[in-house]
Enzyme design. Structure first.
Site, PDB file in Angstrom:
ATOM      1  CG  ASN A 119      12.432  33.386  42.854  1.00  7.63           C
ATOM      2  OD1 ASN A 119      12.400  33.154  44.043  1.00  7.63           O
ATOM      3  ND2 ASN A 119      13.469  33.975  42.302  1.00  7.63           N
ATOM      4  CG  ASP A 120      15.051  32.948  39.325  1.00 12.72           C
ATOM      5  OD1 ASP A 120      13.968  33.531  39.331  1.00 12.72           O
ATOM      6  OD2 ASP A 120      16.145  33.533  39.454  1.00 12.72           O
ATOM      7  CD  GLN A 147      16.911  31.515  43.955  1.00  7.03           C
ATOM      8  OE1 GLN A 147      16.939  32.575  44.553  1.00  7.03           O
ATOM      9  NE2 GLN A 147      17.830  30.587  44.143  1.00  7.03           N
ATOM     10  CD  GLU A 190      17.091  39.710  37.904  1.00  3.55           C
ATOM     11  OE1 GLU A 190      17.198  40.097  39.060  1.00  3.55           O
ATOM     12  OE2 GLU A 190      16.038  39.215  37.459  1.00  3.55           O
ATOM     13  CD1 TRP A 239       9.838  32.591  46.602  1.00  2.00           C
ATOM     14  CD2 TRP A 239       7.913  33.583  46.072  1.00  2.00           C
ATOM     15  NE1 TRP A 239      10.082  33.463  45.562  1.00  2.00           N
ATOM     16  CE2 TRP A 239       8.915  34.074  45.223  1.00  2.00           C
ATOM     17  CE3 TRP A 239       6.607  34.065  45.928  1.00  2.00           C
ATOM     18  CZ2 TRP A 239       8.663  35.037  44.241  1.00  2.00           C
ATOM     19  CZ3 TRP A 239       6.356  35.011  44.953  1.00  2.00           C
ATOM     20  CH2 TRP A 239       7.372  35.488  44.121  1.00  2.00           C
ATOM     21  CD1 TRP A 296       3.897  32.003  33.334  1.00  5.32           C
ATOM     22  CD2 TRP A 296       2.794  30.068  33.409  1.00  5.32           C
ATOM     23  NE1 TRP A 296       2.784  32.149  32.564  1.00  5.32           N
ATOM     24  CE2 TRP A 296       2.087  30.968  32.595  1.00  5.32           C
ATOM     25  CE3 TRP A 296       2.291  28.782  33.608  1.00  5.32           C
ATOM     26  CZ2 TRP A 296       0.891  30.611  31.987  1.00  5.32           C
ATOM     27  CZ3 TRP A 296       1.111  28.433  32.999  1.00  5.32           C
ATOM     28  CH2 TRP A 296       0.422  29.343  32.192  1.00  5.32           C
ATOM     29  CD1 TRP A 348      12.309  35.984  45.824  1.00  4.74           C
ATOM     30  CD2 TRP A 348      12.971  37.422  47.403  1.00  4.74           C
ATOM     31  NE1 TRP A 348      13.674  36.097  45.757  1.00  4.74           N
ATOM     32  CE2 TRP A 348      14.105  36.969  46.709  1.00  4.74           C
ATOM     33  CE3 TRP A 348      13.136  38.324  48.457  1.00  4.74           C
ATOM     34  CZ2 TRP A 348      15.395  37.400  47.010  1.00  4.74           C
ATOM     35  CZ3 TRP A 348      14.419  38.751  48.766  1.00  4.74           C
ATOM     36  CH2 TRP A 348      15.527  38.301  48.043  1.00  4.74           C
ATOM     37  NE  ARG A 381      20.224  39.088  40.598  1.00  4.60           N
ATOM     38  CZ  ARG A 381      20.167  40.405  40.758  1.00  4.60           C
ATOM     39  NH1 ARG A 381      21.063  41.024  41.513  1.00  4.60           N
ATOM     40  NH2 ARG A 381      19.217  41.110  40.162  1.00  4.60           N
ATOM     41  CG  ASP A 382      21.152  35.217  38.670  1.00  3.34           C
ATOM     42  OD1 ASP A 382      21.036  34.854  39.848  1.00  3.34           O
ATOM     43  OD2 ASP A 382      20.488  36.149  38.186  1.00  3.34           O
TER      44      ASP A 382
HETATM   45  C1  FRU Z   1      15.593  36.477  39.140  1.00  2.00           C
HETATM   46  C2  FRU Z   1      16.383  36.704  40.403  1.00  2.00           C
HETATM   47  C3  FRU Z   1      17.820  36.288  40.231  1.00  2.00           C
HETATM   48  C4  FRU Z   1      18.244  35.974  41.626  1.00  2.00           C
HETATM   49  C5  FRU Z   1      17.010  35.362  42.183  1.00  2.00           C
HETATM   50  C6  FRU Z   1      16.793  35.594  43.643  1.00  2.00           C
HETATM   51  O1  FRU Z   1      14.267  36.226  39.378  1.00  2.00           O
HETATM   52  O2  FRU Z   1      16.289  38.041  40.790  1.00  2.00           O
HETATM   53  O3  FRU Z   1      18.600  37.248  39.601  1.00  2.00           O
HETATM   54  O4  FRU Z   1      19.331  35.125  41.682  1.00  2.00           O
HETATM   55  O5  FRU Z   1      15.922  35.887  41.465  1.00  2.00           O
HETATM   56  O6  FRU Z   1      15.720  34.859  44.116  1.00  2.00           O
END
Ligand code: FRU
Length: 723
Positions: free
Chosen positions: A301-302, A318, A473, A299, A545, A326, A420-421
Site C-alpha cells: 500500500n502506501d 507498505q 492519515e 501486498w 493506486w 494487508w 501515525r504517518d
Molecule cells: C494509509 C494507512 C496509513 C498507515 C498504513 C498502514 O493507507 O492506513 O495511515 O500508516 O496505511 O499500512
C-alpha cells in the site's frame, strides 16, 4: 494392539503398581486412565474447574462435547470458562515408548493443557485446538513419543489456568503403548522444528485464502521474525522467500501455531544460497502493471520514505511480504536511477517489539544534525510508526541506502492510539526539522506539528484540525513556488485522499488560506507522498493506486501510480496545485504514432484503427465541437469528453475538466491496471483503475455533434519497465 487385558490394567495403573505393568507383554496397551469411574480415583484434584467427578459429556452452558471414549471424561467446564483447577495423577514408571490421549477445549499453552511431568518439570505438553471463538468441543487424539525418557518416574497433570473464551480443557483415554500412534492427518497441531541456516533464503509456501498461521523464527532464544501467513499445506500458489542470511551457520527455531499433520509446508525446509528468482521471468503476470511499480511479491500500500540519496531514488512501501492482503506491515524497498525503472532490494524495516512498521517519510540529513552520519557520509533517515503495539514514531537510518538501523527507543511517544504517518521536512529559516503527524483527537483528524533540532528530540508546537474527512492519515507538507508569482511561495498541507490546504508557515504554525481543495478526480488514488532531496528541485509525487490484482493465485497485489510533478499555479479561483507526469516517463516510448494536426468529422474513418497498443501514452491538444463530444477508445474502453458540459467520463467516473481558451489538453497513460489522465493543464488528475478488463488493445477516436480540430495528437506504444 488393545486386548481385553486392558480393563484389568486400567485398575492396575490406577493403583499404580509398576511391577504389574512391567509384567505385561510388550504388545499390550495400558489404559492408564479412562475416567469411566464414579470419581477421579487416585487423581488429586484442586480448584473448582474439574468438579468432583468425571463429566458425562457437555456440562451446563457448554456446546456438545464429542470424540471422547466411553461415557466419562475430564471436562474443566465445571463452573464455566472462568473456573480454574489442576488435577495430578499418581507417579508411574515410563515403560512404553508412546503415550496417547484424547484432548479438546482451549488451545492455550501452559494454561489449558495436559502435561507429562518428570523431576518436577513438564517434559511434554498438549492443549486443545481452540484459541478464538467458534471452533469445536471435539476431543482429538494426541500422543507423545517418550522413548528418550523411558525408565523415568513421571506423573500427569491437567491444568485449567485460563479464564474467558475457551478457558477450559477436556481430556480422556490416556494409554501407554508400544504401537506408534497414527493420528488423523486432517488434524492440526502446533509445529516446531530447529534447522541449521545453511542458505540465505527460506521458502515460505503460500496458498492465497488458506487458513492463517502464526509463524515465529527465533535464533539463540531470541524472536527474530513473526508474522501470519496463509501457508500452503499442499501445492503453493507462490513462494515468499524469507531472508535468513543474517543467521547463516546458526540454529534457527521455527514455530507454527498450528499446522495440519499432513501439511507439506515445512516437510522439506527449502533453503537457497543464491537469488531464488535468478533467471525467472518476473513481472510478466497478466495483471501486473508494466510501468507502474508493484511489489515483486505480496501486498503493497502506501509509498513511504520517498527520498533521493546517493544517486538513487528510493521508494519504500507498505509491504506484506507473506501475503497478498494487508497485514504484517514491513517497509519494502526499491531503488531507481530515473523514477521509472525500479529494482526491489529487500525489506528495509521489519516489525519489532514496538510494533509493525506503518507509514512515514524519509530525508537526507545533509548537515548531519543527528550525528548519525560520518564525515562525508550524511545519513538517509526514515521515520515510521511502530504501530498496533506502542504507537510511537521511530527513526531508522542508513549510510549506504541498503541496511537500516533503528534508533532505540522510538523518538516520539504516543499522543493517541492510532497516531501515525510521520513526515519530516527541513525548515531552513528556523534551522530546525518539522514533523507532521496524523493524530485522532477530540473525535476528529488533526495534523500535529513537532519540531526538532536534531531529528531525535521532538517538541509538539501546534496542530491543524481537519473537518469532515479532511486531513485523514498520511499528512504531506511542503513549500512550492507559485508559477509566475515573482518568487512568491506557499505551503501545502495534504491528507491521504489528496485534498489539500494552501497557506503560510512560520516554522511552527501553518495558517491555511484555502482549504479542502480536491487534489485528484479519479478513483483509488491514496496516501501519496513526495520525494525529499529531489535532485532537479522538483516536487515529485507517487501515490498508492489501489488496483486489485489478487486473482488466480497471484503472487502480488496493488500498485503505485506513475510519478508526477506538482506545481502551484494561478487560476481564476486562486492558487491551485497541478499534476503532470514526470518527463522521465518519455523514455518508455517504443513506437510513435504521430498524427499531427487534423480535423475530425463525424463521418471520418477512425484515424487510430491501425494502432494496436497494450501500453499507451496519448498526448492530445484539440478544440472539441462546442456542443459535441469526442470519444477516444483506449484498451477497448471509451474515454469521452463532453464539450458542452466540459466533462470527462471514463468507466463510470465523471469529472469536470475545463477547456482553456476553447481548447482541451490531456496526457493519458494506459497500463494493464488502468488509465491515468492529466487534463486541463494538469488541473485534473484522473486515475481510473480497471478491475480486470479483458485484453483489448484496439484504439480509436471519433466525434459527435460537430467537428473536432486537433492541434496535435501523438500516440505512443510504451515499453515495460521490467525488461
Ligand atoms: C494509509 C494507512 C496509513 C498507515 C498504513 C498502514 O493507507 O492506513 O495511515 O500508516 O496505511 O499500512
Amino acid at each position: 494392539m488393545k486386548t481385553h487385558v486392558t480393563a484389568l490394567c486400567t485398575v492396575a495403573a490406577f493403583l499404580c503398581l509398576p511391577p504389574l505393568v512391567s509384567r505385561l507383554s510388550a504388545a499390550e496397551d495400558v489404559v492408564f486412565a479412562d475416567f469411566e469411574g464414579p470419581d477421579y480415583g487416585p487423581w488429586l484434584v484442586g480448584g473448582a474447574a474439574f468438579g468432583k467427578a468425571p463429566a458425562k459429556g457437555a456440562l451446563p452452558g457448554q456446546m456438545a462435547v464429542e470424540g471422547f471414549a466411553g461415557t466419562g471424561l475430564v471436562n474443566s467446564f465445571a463452573g464455566g470458562d472462568n473456573s480454574r483447577g489442576t488435577m495430578s495423577s499418581s507417579d508411574f514408571l515410563i515403560q512404553k515408548p508412546y503415550i496417547t490421549f484424547l484432548i479438546g477445549g482451549g488451545g492455550f499453552a501452559g494454561k489449558t493443557c495436559l502435561n507429562l511431568v518428570v523431576d518436577g518439570k513438564p517434559v511434554r505438553t498438549a492443549t486443545g485446538p481452540n484459541t478464538v471463538s467458534g471452533g469445536s468441543e471435539r476431543l482429538e487424539p494426541g500422543s507423545w513419543d517418550v522413548t528418550d525418557i523411558k525408565g523415568k518416574t513421571a506423573h500427569l497433570e491437567i491444568i485449567d489456568d485460563a479464564e474467558g473464551s475457551w478457558g477450559h480443557v477436556s481430556v480422556d483415554q490416556i494409554v501407554f503403548t508400544d504401537t506408534k500412534p497414527v493420528l488423523p492427518l486432517h488434524m492440526e497441531r502446533p509445529f516446531q522444528t530447529t534447522f541449521s541456516a545453511t542458505g540465505n533464503w527460506l521458502a515460505l509456501p503460500v496458498k492465497n485464502g488458506a487458513a492463517k498461521r502464526n509463524v515465529e523464527l527465533s535464533v539463540g532464544g531470541e524472536r527474530k521474525r513473526w508474522f501470519s501467513i496463509e501457508l500452503a499445506d499442499e501445492k503453493p500458489d507462490w513462494v515468499s522467500w524469507l531472508d535468513i542470511s543474517a543467521w547463516r551457520g546458526q540454529q534457527v527455531e521455527l514455530k507454527v501455531d498450528r499446522l495440519r499433520l499432513d501439511s507439506k509446508a515445512f516437510e522439506k525446509l527449502d533453503q537457497r544460497e543464491g537469488d531464488p528468482d535468478a533467471g525467472a521471468d518476473l513481472y510478466q503476470e497478466h495483471n501486473r502493471g508494466q510501468f507502474h511499480f508493484s511489489a515483486r511479491r505480496g501486498w503493497l500500500n502506501d509509498p513511504n520514505g520517498l527520498v533521493f540519496f546517493n544517486g538513487e531514488y528510493h521508494l519504500f512501501f507498505q509491504h506484506n511480504p507473506y501475503g497478498v492482503q494487508w497485514g504484517n506491515m514491513h517497509w519494502g524497498h526499491a531503488v531507481s536511477p530515473d523514477l521509472v525503472h525500479w529494482k526491489e532490494v529487500g525489506n528495509a524495516l521489519y516489525p519489532d517489539p514496538h510494533g509493525t512498521m506503518f507509514s512515514g517519510g524519509g530525508l537526507v540529513d545533509t548537515a548531519n544534525t543527528s550525528g548519525l552520519g560520518q564525515p562525508g557520509k550524511p545519513p538517509v533517515v526514515l521515520f515510521y510508526t511502530a504501530a498496533e503495539t506502542s504507537w510511537e514514531q521511530g527513526l531508522a537510518w542508513s549510510l549506504d541506502g541498503r541496511t537500516f538501523t533503528k534508533l532505540e527507543p522510538p523518538v516520539v511517544k504516543k499522543f493517541t492510539d492510532g497516531n501515525r504517518d510521520p513526515k519530516v521536512i527541513r525548515h531552513e529559516p528556523s534551522k530546525h526539522w518539522v514533523m507532521v503527524l496524523w493524530v485522532e483527537r477530540d473525535g476528529g483528524s488533526q495534523v500535529q506539528f513537532l519540531t526538532s533540532p536534531n531529528l531525535k528530540d521532538w517538541t509538539p508546537v501546534s496542530a491543524v484540525k481537519g473537518e469532515k474527512g479532511f486531513l485523514f492519515e498520511c499528512p504531506e507538507f511542503f513549500e512550492l513556488p507559485v508559477e509566475g508569482g515573482n518568487g512568491e511561495k506557499k505551503w501545502v498541507l495534504q491528507g491521504a485522499n489528496s485534498e489539500y490546504a494552501i497557506g503560510t508557515f512560520d516554522g511552527r504554525t501553518f495558517t491555511p488560506e484555502a482549504t479542502k481543495l480536491p487534489g485528484q478526480f479519479g478513483r483509488e488514488y491514496y496516501a501519496a507522498q513526495t520525494f525529499s532531496n529531489e535532485p532537479k528541485g522538483r516536487r515529485v509525487e507517487i501515490g498508492w493506486w489501489r488496483t486489485a490484482t489478487d486473482r488466480d493465485g497471484s503472487a502480488f497485489n496493488q500498485s503505485m501510480s506513475v510519478p508526477m510533478e506538482l506545481k502551484l499555479v494561478k487560476t481564476p479561483d486562486g492558487i491551485r496545485m497541478s499534476r503532470q507526469p514526470v518527463e522521465e516517463l518519455q523514455s518508455l516510448r517504443a513506437k510513435q504514432h504521430p498524427f499531427g494536426g487534423f480535423k475530425l468529422e463525424e463521418n471520418t474513418a477512425n484515424p487510430l484503427a491501425a494502432v494496436q497498443e497494450e501500453l499507451v501514452e496519448i498526448r492530445a491538444d484539440l478544440v472539441p465541437p462546442p456542443q459535441g463530444t469526442v470519444t477516444f477508445i483506449v484498451r477497448g474502453l471509451p474515454v469521452m469528453y463532453d464539450a458542452a458540459k466540459q466533462e470527462f467520463s471514463v468507466d463510470g467516473v465523471r469529472v469536470p475538466a475545463p477547456l482553456h481558451e476553447g481548447q482541451l489538453d490531456f496526457t493519458l497513460y494506459a497500463d494493464r491496471t488502468g488509465l491515468e489522465i492529466f487534463a486541463s493543464r494538469g488541473h485534473r488528475f484522473i486515475p481510473v483503475n480497471f478491475n480486470f478488463k479483458p485484453d483489448d488493445f484496439s484504439m480509436g477516436v471519433s466525434v459527435k455533434g460537430g467537428v473536432a480540430e486537433f492541434k496535435n495528437l501523438d500516440v505512443y506504444g510504451l515499453k515495460s519497465i521490467w525488461r
